[in-house]
Motif scaffolding. Sequence first.
Motif, PDB file in Angstrom:
ATOM      1  N   PRO A 140       7.753 -11.661   8.172  1.00 54.32           N
ATOM      2  CA  PRO A 140       8.910  -9.942   6.850  1.00 54.32           C
ATOM      3  C   PRO A 140       7.946 -10.454   5.592  1.00 54.32           C
ATOM      4  O   PRO A 140       7.726  -9.428   4.733  1.00 54.32           O
ATOM      5  CB  PRO A 140      10.229 -10.228   6.737  1.00 54.32           C
ATOM      6  CG  PRO A 140      10.413 -11.068   7.868  1.00 54.32           C
ATOM      7  CD  PRO A 140       9.156 -11.939   8.354  1.00 54.32           C
ATOM      8  N   GLU A 141       7.501 -11.395   5.622  1.00 55.74           N
ATOM      9  CA  GLU A 141       6.676 -12.181   3.927  1.00 55.74           C
ATOM     10  C   GLU A 141       5.636 -12.101   3.100  1.00 55.74           C
ATOM     11  O   GLU A 141       4.170 -12.020   3.271  1.00 55.74           O
ATOM     12  CB  GLU A 141       7.246 -13.439   3.813  1.00 55.74           C
ATOM     13  CG  GLU A 141       6.227 -14.601   5.062  1.00 55.74           C
ATOM     14  CD  GLU A 141       7.183 -14.525   5.856  1.00 55.74           C
ATOM     15  OE1 GLU A 141       8.390 -13.796   6.336  1.00 55.74           O
ATOM     16  OE2 GLU A 141       7.076 -15.789   6.634  1.00 55.74           O
ATOM     17  N   GLU A 142       4.749 -11.380   5.261  1.00 57.59           N
ATOM     18  CA  GLU A 142       3.753 -10.910   5.239  1.00 57.59           C
ATOM     19  C   GLU A 142       2.995 -10.166   4.389  1.00 57.59           C
ATOM     20  O   GLU A 142       3.629  -8.833   4.377  1.00 57.59           O
ATOM     21  CB  GLU A 142       2.915 -10.656   6.877  1.00 57.59           C
ATOM     22  CG  GLU A 142       1.569 -10.007   6.811  1.00 57.59           C
ATOM     23  CD  GLU A 142       1.400  -9.978   7.894  1.00 57.59           C
ATOM     24  OE1 GLU A 142       2.258 -10.490   9.202  1.00 57.59           O
ATOM     25  OE2 GLU A 142       0.428  -9.047   8.806  1.00 57.59           O
ATOM     26  N   MET A 143       1.932  -9.995   4.028  1.00 52.12           N
ATOM     27  CA  MET A 143       1.507  -8.922   3.064  1.00 52.12           C
ATOM     28  C   MET A 143       0.516  -8.112   3.636  1.00 52.12           C
ATOM     29  O   MET A 143       0.299  -7.906   5.224  1.00 52.12           O
ATOM     30  CB  MET A 143       0.216  -9.692   1.663  1.00 52.12           C
ATOM     31  CG  MET A 143       0.898 -10.692   0.848  1.00 52.12           C
ATOM     32  SD  MET A 143       2.003 -10.733  -0.363  1.00 52.12           S
ATOM     33  CE  MET A 143       1.085  -9.512  -1.155  1.00 52.12           C
ATOM     34  N   ILE A 144       0.698  -6.678   2.899  1.00 51.35           N
ATOM     35  CA  ILE A 144       0.375  -5.534   3.663  1.00 51.35           C
ATOM     36  C   ILE A 144      -1.319  -5.930   2.958  1.00 51.35           C
ATOM     37  O   ILE A 144      -1.974  -5.901   2.741  1.00 51.35           O
ATOM     38  CB  ILE A 144       0.690  -4.194   3.420  1.00 51.35           C
ATOM     39  CG1 ILE A 144       1.918  -4.329   3.407  1.00 51.35           C
ATOM     40  CG2 ILE A 144      -0.281  -3.382   4.234  1.00 51.35           C
ATOM     41  CD1 ILE A 144       2.463  -4.551   4.728  1.00 51.35           C
ATOM     42  N   THR A 145      -2.178  -5.832   4.758  1.00 47.77           N
ATOM     43  CA  THR A 145      -3.805  -6.435   4.676  1.00 47.77           C
ATOM     44  C   THR A 145      -4.340  -5.402   5.110  1.00 47.77           C
ATOM     45  O   THR A 145      -3.757  -4.823   6.382  1.00 47.77           O
ATOM     46  CB  THR A 145      -3.602  -8.262   4.775  1.00 47.77           C
ATOM     47  OG1 THR A 145      -3.484  -7.809   6.263  1.00 47.77           O
ATOM     48  CG2 THR A 145      -3.421  -8.782   3.796  1.00 47.77           C
ATOM     49  N   TYR A 146      -5.567  -4.839   4.548  1.00 44.29           N
ATOM     50  CA  TYR A 146      -6.345  -4.423   5.984  1.00 44.29           C
ATOM     51  C   TYR A 146      -6.500  -4.742   7.338  1.00 44.29           C
ATOM     52  O   TYR A 146      -6.699  -6.168   7.080  1.00 44.29           O
ATOM     53  CB  TYR A 146      -7.795  -4.029   5.234  1.00 44.29           C
ATOM     54  CG  TYR A 146      -7.653  -2.827   4.115  1.00 44.29           C
ATOM     55  CD1 TYR A 146      -7.589  -1.326   4.196  1.00 44.29           C
ATOM     56  CD2 TYR A 146      -7.956  -3.447   2.705  1.00 44.29           C
ATOM     57  CE1 TYR A 146      -7.639  -0.724   3.135  1.00 44.29           C
ATOM     58  CE2 TYR A 146      -7.672  -2.863   1.845  1.00 44.29           C
ATOM     59  CZ  TYR A 146      -7.318  -1.242   1.557  1.00 44.29           C
ATOM     60  OH  TYR A 146      -7.042  -0.464   0.854  1.00 44.29           O
ATOM     61  N   VAL A 175       5.070  -6.822   4.466  1.00 43.75           N
ATOM     62  CA  VAL A 175       5.906  -5.781   5.266  1.00 43.75           C
ATOM     63  C   VAL A 175       7.646  -5.206   5.447  1.00 43.75           C
ATOM     64  O   VAL A 175       7.920  -4.560   5.592  1.00 43.75           O
ATOM     65  CB  VAL A 175       5.503  -7.068   6.632  1.00 43.75           C
ATOM     66  CG1 VAL A 175       6.565  -6.360   8.256  1.00 43.75           C
ATOM     67  CG2 VAL A 175       4.137  -7.070   7.335  1.00 43.75           C
ATOM     68  N   GLU A 176       8.455  -6.587   4.658  1.00 36.53           N
ATOM     69  CA  GLU A 176       9.723  -6.741   4.329  1.00 36.53           C
ATOM     70  C   GLU A 176       9.425  -5.558   3.460  1.00 36.53           C
ATOM     71  O   GLU A 176      11.371  -4.140   3.743  1.00 36.53           O
ATOM     72  CB  GLU A 176      10.672  -7.773   3.710  1.00 36.53           C
ATOM     73  CG  GLU A 176      12.174  -7.902   3.388  1.00 36.53           C
ATOM     74  CD  GLU A 176      12.293  -9.037   3.137  1.00 36.53           C
ATOM     75  OE1 GLU A 176      13.408  -9.224   3.669  1.00 36.53           O
ATOM     76  OE2 GLU A 176      11.897  -9.224   1.605  1.00 36.53           O
ATOM     77  N   LYS A 177       9.331  -4.596   2.471  1.00 38.94           N
ATOM     78  CA  LYS A 177       8.781  -4.013   1.489  1.00 38.94           C
ATOM     79  C   LYS A 177       8.763  -2.634   2.173  1.00 38.94           C
ATOM     80  O   LYS A 177       9.611  -1.599   2.396  1.00 38.94           O
ATOM     81  CB  LYS A 177       7.575  -3.675   0.608  1.00 38.94           C
ATOM     82  CG  LYS A 177       9.115  -5.270  -0.719  1.00 38.94           C
ATOM     83  CD  LYS A 177       7.426  -5.062  -2.191  1.00 38.94           C
ATOM     84  CE  LYS A 177       8.691  -5.772  -2.930  1.00 38.94           C
ATOM     85  NZ  LYS A 177       9.423  -5.484  -3.836  1.00 38.94           N
TER      86      LYS A 177
END
Lengths: 485, 93
Positions: A140-146, A175-177
């Motif tokens: 969930p806390e992973e940032m959206i990255t390319y 990912v949570e957002k």
Amino acid sequence: MPYIADLEKAGIPTVLVDFEDQESMVKQEALVNGMPHVRYVHASRTIPGPADVDRILKDIIDGLVRPLTPDEKKAGEYYPPQPRVIFEGTYDEAHEFFSRTQYVPRPLYAPVSVYTDGLPIVLPTEERVAAMLKGTSHRPEEMITYQSDRVVGFGGEVKKRDLVRFQPLKRTATVEKVATIAVMSGCRPEYLPVVLAIAESGCPTGTTVYNNQWMCASGPIVKEIGMNAGCGMLGPGNPANSTIGRAYQLMAVNLGGAVPGINRMSSIGSPVNRGGMCFAEYEEGLPPGWKGLNEEHGYNKTDSVVMVMGTEGGMDGAQFSPGGYRALQKSGHGGIARRLGVKGQPGPHNFLDYVLPGVWAGGREGARTFIMVHEMARHLYELGFKSKDEVYEYIWKKGLEPLSEYRKRSWVDLTTNGWMGKEPISGKPWKDLPDDYMVSVAGARPNQNCIIVCGSDEEVCVQMTGGPRGGWGAFSPVYSVDAWR
Amino acid sequence: MAEDKKYKFLNPVGTYMPVKTFPLAPRLDRLDGKEIWISITGEPDFTIPLERRLKMDYPNVNWKVKKTYWFVQDPLTDEEMKTADGLIQGICW
């Protein structure tokens, strides 16, 4: 704006000239680029240039010489509070909260939803978001990255693992957002990898003209989640198509901060964006040798991808009289046969010869994405087009016209950089080319055009302005769904 | 679910990274003798008379021009930035 901010930081005073209706956008852009007090003067959209210059010339000069105010001399930091939980309360109270609107003055004079597309949402409780997150292995806390190196809008290059910045406010997301927004959109957990792949695009909302944001899934994911690649696939009814398309728009609103009249300036908007538009490719309908969208973009047939398009322009279509297309192909009867000069001759006949002359009418120059039913693709195959590339080549050549005609179009002033640039095929300056030099209005290269085969039966071909392999933004807009499983 | 049961609702709004904000560059004490760039991005109906009027009304300014039809500026080079005293950008942001 980043450029103007860089100049000011380097000690070079600047003044911008913009349009009055863009003031809110300029202020926002200035803030997120660290230069909140940029000076600007409004030009007019209607006053002829010389008179408009008379009107604002002194203000422009004043912006360069007027001493700074105390506020303009201030440095600081912009970092507003951003709680994980935005509201606590009952469902009814939350419904009221998420239904909030803000009033947008000129150029709207109307309220706009703060968190939604104007329609009710599924309320994103912690429990629902947790259930949605079961649709991906990403934390969930992973940032959206390319998930891969790629070229993004206007030629910018990004690397794998670079942070995705959602336009226009350059915000980021976890990912949570994205899962929160998937809940709001009505998605099921199994759709989440597609929504996450779409998030990787940054969900831009285009410029001031007529931007359509739409998506097309390709590969096994289409069947896995029950997407509609057949009858009515561009329209309502299928839960996956509808909610995934909606998720794009809710990401644009919430992650990007896009607000009509403030920073989402598409002049009259587009109905494509009202509900959000996602559909799917009908893989089984591809003629032998024709690649799906996944294979066309370097993926394997077994890879699931989603193409995310932001096309400046409209949608037009060729809808034939009931039976007219079939009459052409079966026995060479009807008006199309008369137009093509094949009366009485059984098909297959090339319907592109009937459709294409009108495709690039004034204001419609550029590559196209052709969405066509499988039967029509099959007719092209039977005519000898053994790959999509052969069709792209045919379309591109059909778009050739003399430079003397090409000059009379609108966008070409921009795409040729005011005719100061070089023509890409010959490499010669535009200004040195003769009037009878032939230029294609169907994109800079044949494969900038695109074909998507769908699974319906009534013979229809729809053309979306723009294609996924080039054009202004030099986008590479195909994203791996598998990377987000 | 009881109608009065309370829930926590997660925030869908994107996250701002901290943005450092900067003061504007000091303004010019005079125009004469300064090197000022006109950075033109399209809208020739306005920018052509603008360039003409600036050069006519402020002849003692060393006017220089960057011109593109594109809406992304043709930026000053590092060398050009060393001597630039100001810049007018239009029409874009």
